[in-house]
Scaffold this active site. Structure first.
Site, mmCIF file in Angstrom:
data_model
loop_
_atom_site.group_PDB
_atom_site.id
_atom_site.type_symbol
_atom_site.label_atom_id
_atom_site.label_comp_id
_atom_site.label_asym_id
_atom_site.label_seq_id
_atom_site.Cartn_x
_atom_site.Cartn_y
_atom_site.Cartn_z
ATOM 1 N N LYS A 1 50.340 33.924 35.666
ATOM 2 C CA LYS A 1 50.483 35.247 36.291
ATOM 3 C C LYS A 1 51.424 36.137 35.461
ATOM 4 C CE LYS A 1 49.245 33.187 40.684
ATOM 5 N NZ LYS A 1 49.368 33.157 42.128
ATOM 6 N N HIS B 1 40.607 37.120 40.794
ATOM 7 C CA HIS B 1 41.712 36.472 41.505
ATOM 8 C C HIS B 1 42.061 37.312 42.736
ATOM 9 C CE1 HIS B 1 45.674 34.916 42.442
ATOM 10 N NE2 HIS B 1 45.327 33.846 41.746
ATOM 11 N N GLU C 1 40.339 29.636 46.299
ATOM 12 C CA GLU C 1 41.767 29.856 46.518
ATOM 13 C C GLU C 1 41.957 30.600 47.843
ATOM 14 O OE1 GLU C 1 43.987 29.687 42.467
ATOM 15 O OE2 GLU C 1 43.482 31.750 42.913
ATOM 16 N N GLU D 1 44.738 38.258 43.868
ATOM 17 C CA GLU D 1 45.746 39.296 43.615
ATOM 18 C C GLU D 1 45.101 40.524 42.975
ATOM 19 O OE1 GLU D 1 48.362 36.661 41.515
ATOM 20 O OE2 GLU D 1 48.743 35.594 43.388
ATOM 21 N N ASN E 1 47.751 29.085 35.862
ATOM 22 C CA ASN E 1 47.734 30.550 35.864
ATOM 23 C C ASN E 1 49.186 31.010 35.902
ATOM 24 O OD1 ASN E 1 47.474 33.265 36.367
ATOM 25 N ND2 ASN E 1 46.469 33.058 38.361
ATOM 26 N N GLY F 1 50.976 30.839 46.823
ATOM 27 C CA GLY F 1 52.395 31.178 46.701
ATOM 28 C C GLY F 1 53.156 31.074 48.013
ATOM 29 N N SER G 1 49.079 26.679 46.222
ATOM 30 C CA SER G 1 50.215 25.769 46.437
ATOM 31 C C SER G 1 49.898 24.322 46.098
ATOM 32 C CB SER G 1 50.728 25.893 47.872
ATOM 33 O OG SER G 1 51.184 27.210 48.114
HETATM 34 P P1 13P Z 1 50.218 29.012 43.636
HETATM 35 O O1 13P Z 1 49.919 27.671 43.024
HETATM 36 O O2 13P Z 1 51.532 29.572 43.201
HETATM 37 O O3 13P Z 1 50.033 28.999 45.124
HETATM 38 O O4 13P Z 1 49.126 30.040 43.055
HETATM 39 C C1 13P Z 1 47.793 29.667 43.071
HETATM 40 C C2 13P Z 1 47.030 30.663 42.303
HETATM 41 O O5 13P Z 1 46.935 31.814 42.686
HETATM 42 C C3 13P Z 1 46.420 30.238 41.045
HETATM 43 O O6 13P Z 1 45.550 31.197 40.553
#
Ligand code: 13P
Length: 260
Positions: free
Chosen positions: A8, A92, A164, A94, A6, A170, A210
């Site tokens: 982003k 997601h 997740e 976010e 992803n 992150g 992560s």
């Molecule tokens: P990270 O791997 O940067 O923690 O992000 C995970 C994520 O949100 C994948 O959709």
């Protein structure tokens, strides 16, 4: 096993294409592991051209539940389909956190994606306060129930769920393999109850938060972890490639054990 990147809101058009080329190279030795990348919408076309004829598939990070109309700034599943997308990430954390997406909205999007033959990667996960309060199973069960309500799911390949935990995204902090397994097993039980044991047993449940080369093998070795949804570590193709290799080794180990 599926390893999904992803990206982003990262990259620009040239770095995006370069990254896609790198992922194609890294995926040549992926064995049975399936690889998908989800670039920003504006680069789907450019990345799609790089992936064409390769074993890496294209995904998007979100879509609108409707097909067309006056929704300035939005992108429909039909549009994603026309660009050759196979997957679409939905719900997601976010999107839930910054754009107030609800399970009901995610459910509408998932239904639409299924109708179009796009495979939704539906994300669920608790935040830190919810985990500290011991409510993580309750929260995730609620999300699974309402995000997947009344889905007409005919095959385990038509849907993917990604667990997740928000506190691991992150942050550099990862769920332990045992924490991930515990939640994945719960999700699988819920999917079995809703869609029957065949679909429940075969459905891919990805871990995200992560994931990186140093922890991928341990996480992916858990019985109910069928791959990863990777953010930060998917932005460098060689790092992403190491995760693909970890998945390959785990997958081959599983197959060898199954053949015994
Ligand atoms: P990270 O791997 O940067 O923690 O992000 C995970 C994520 O949100 C994948 O959709």
């Amino acid at each position: 096993m599926l390893i999904a990147g992803n990206w982003k809101m990262n990259t620009d058009v040239s770095s995006c294409v370069e990254l896609a080329r790198g992922v194609v190279r890294e995926s040549k030795n992926a064995g049975m592991v399936r690889v998908t990348v989800c670039p920003p919408n504006v680069f789907l076309s450019s990345v799609g051209a790089v992936l064409d004829g390769t074993r890496v598939s294209l995904g998007a990070q979100n879509m609108h539940a409707l097909g067309r109309g006056a929704y300035t700034g939005e992108v429909s599943g039909e549009m994603l389909r026309s660009l050759g997308c196979h997957h679409v990430i939905l719900g997601h954390s976010e999107r839930r956190q910054y754009f107030r997406e609800t399970d009901a909205e995610i459910n509408r999007k998932a239904k639409k994606a299924l109708k179009l033959g796009l495979v939704p990667i539906v994300c669920v996960g608790e935040n830190l306060d919810q985990r500290r309060a011991g409510k993580e199973f309750e929260v995730v069960a609620f999300q699974v129930k309402y995000a997947l309500e009344d889905l007409a799911l005919l095959s385990s390949n038509a849907l993917i769920i990604a667990y997740e935990p928000v506190w691991a995204i992150g942050t550099g902090e990862t769920a332990t393999p045992a924490q991930a397994q515990h939640m994945h097993a719960l999700i699988r039980t819920l999917v079995r109850q809703q869609f029957g044991s065949k679909i429940g047993n075969d459905l891919h449940i990805l871990y995200g938060g992560s994931m990186k080369p140093a922890n991928a093998r341990d996480l992916l070795s858990e019985r109910d972890v069928d791959g990863g949804l990777i953010g930060g570590a998917s932005l460098q193709s060689d790092v992403f490639g190491q995760i693909i290799q970890a998945a390959r080794e785990v997958e081959e180990g599983r197959r060898a054990a199954g053949a015994d």
